[in-house]
Design an enzyme around this catalytic site. Structure first.
Site, PDB file in Angstrom:
ATOM      1  N   ASP A 140       0.820  -1.202   0.000  1.00  0.00           N
ATOM      2  CA  ASP A 140       0.000   0.000   0.000  1.00  0.00           C
ATOM      3  C   ASP A 140       0.859   1.259   0.000  1.00  0.00           C
ATOM      4  OD1 ASP A 140      -2.040  -1.846   0.422  1.00  0.00           O
ATOM      5  OD2 ASP A 140      -2.100  -1.491   2.581  1.00  0.00           O
ATOM      6  N   TYR A 192       5.567  -9.951   7.187  1.00  0.00           N
ATOM      7  CA  TYR A 192       5.480  -8.508   7.374  1.00  0.00           C
ATOM      8  C   TYR A 192       5.753  -8.183   8.837  1.00  0.00           C
ATOM      9  CZ  TYR A 192       3.215  -7.479   2.842  1.00  0.00           C
ATOM     10  OH  TYR A 192       2.931  -7.319   1.517  1.00  0.00           O
TER      11      TYR A 192
END
EC number: 5.4.99.12
Length: 245
Positions: free
Chosen positions: A53, A110
Site C-alpha cells: 500500500d 510482514y
C-alpha cells in the site's frame, strides 16, 4: 527474451504504493522509468510479488523482470540504482526461467513496528508511535483471533466485483509479538495477505487494546456477523520484511 528476479528495498513514505498508477509516483512506476532511461529503445515488463500500500515499506520485495537484451548485471544494477529516486534500491538480481512465478511464494513475512519510547527522527518514518496507552496483553489476545483459517473480507479493502475475483478466505500462519526495550515488533506470516488486511487487523487490535471496542465485537466482525470496524493502523509502521520461495 531474458528474465531476472530483482530484490528491492524501499522507504514507501513518498510513494503511492507498489503498483503503477497514472499521475502518481509509485515503486513499480519509478523502476520502469529507470529502466526506460538506462535501457533506451528496449522493451521490458515488471511484475511485483506483493502490491504494498501507499506508505508501506519493503526490505525484501521481489519482482519478475523481462528484458529483450542480456545486460552485464553488476553495471546494469548500478546504472538503475543511480537512476532511481532516493528511497528505492535494487539490492540484487539473478537470472531466472521465464516460468518463474514471482507471486507464487511459500510465505510472506510482514513486520508492524510500534515505538513506545522517545521520539526519534530515525524511526519516525518506519515506526508507529502511539499517543495513548496500549495494553500489550489485550493487543496479544486480539491478534491471536486472526491466526488460522478465516474469511477476512471484513478485514480487507475489497470492494464490489473484487469479491468475485479475489479469494477472501485465507490462512494466517503466525502472529508473534517481539519486545525489544520500548520497541515492539508484531510479526505476521502467511502465504499472502489481502489489501489492507494487516493494517485492519492491527487497527482492530489497537482499538481493543485502548478500550475503543471489545473482543466479542472483533470476533463477530471476523466471523462476518457484523459490518467492518472503522479502524486501520497507519501505513508507516508496516514493512514487507521477507518473501520465501
Amino acid at each position: 527474451m531474458n528474465y531476472y528476479l530483482f530484490t528491492i528495498e524501499y522507504d514507501g513514505t513518498d510513494f503511492c504504493g507498489w503498483a503503477k498508477q497514472k499521475g502518481q509516483s509509485t515503486i513499480q512506476g519509478e523502476i520502469e522509468s529507470a529502466l526506460s532511461r538506462v535501457a533506451r529503445n528496449s522493451t521490458f515488463r515488471v511484475v511485483g510479488a506483493s502490491k504494498t500500500d501507499s506508505g508501506v515499506h519493503a526490505n525484501d520485495q521481489k519482482a519478475w523482470v523481462e528484458l529483450d537484451f542480456k545486460p552485464n548485471l553488476p553495471g546494469f544494477l548500478k546504472a538503475l540504482n543511480n537512476a532511481l529516486p532516493l528511497g528505492i534500491n535494487i539490492k540484487n538480481a539473478k537470472e531466472i526461467e521465464q516460468s518463474y512465478r514471482v507471486r507464487n511464494c511459500i510465505q510472506k513475512t510482514y513486520h508492524y513496528n510500534l515505538n513506545f519510547g522517545d521520539d526519534d527522527v530515525f524511526k519516525n518514518r518506519y515506526w508507529f508511535k502511539p499517543k495513548y496507552h496500549i495494553d500489550l496483553d489485550k493487543l496479544t489476545d486480539c491478534l491471536e483471533l486472526f491466526v488460522g483459517y478465516h474469511d477476512f473480507k471484513n478485514f480487507s479493502g475489497l470492494k464490489g466485483e473484487e469479491f468475485n475475483i479475489i479469494e477472501s478466505k485465507r490462512i494466517v500462519d503466525e502472529i508473534k509479538i517481539v519486545t525489544i526495550g520500548e520497541l515492539v515488533k508484531i510479526v505476521f506470516k502467511a502465504k499472502g495477505f489481502i489489501r489492507y488486511q494487516i493494517r485492519m487487523m492491527m487497527g482492530a487490535a489497537l482499538a481493543y487494546a485502548t478500550g475503543k471496542t471489545d473482543l466479542n465485537t472483533v470476533k463477530d466482525v471476523l466471523n462476518c456477523k457484523r459490518e467492518k470496524l472503522p479502524f486501520m493502523a497507519e501505513a508507516k509502521g508496516l514493512t514487507l520484511y521477507n518473501i520465501q520461495y
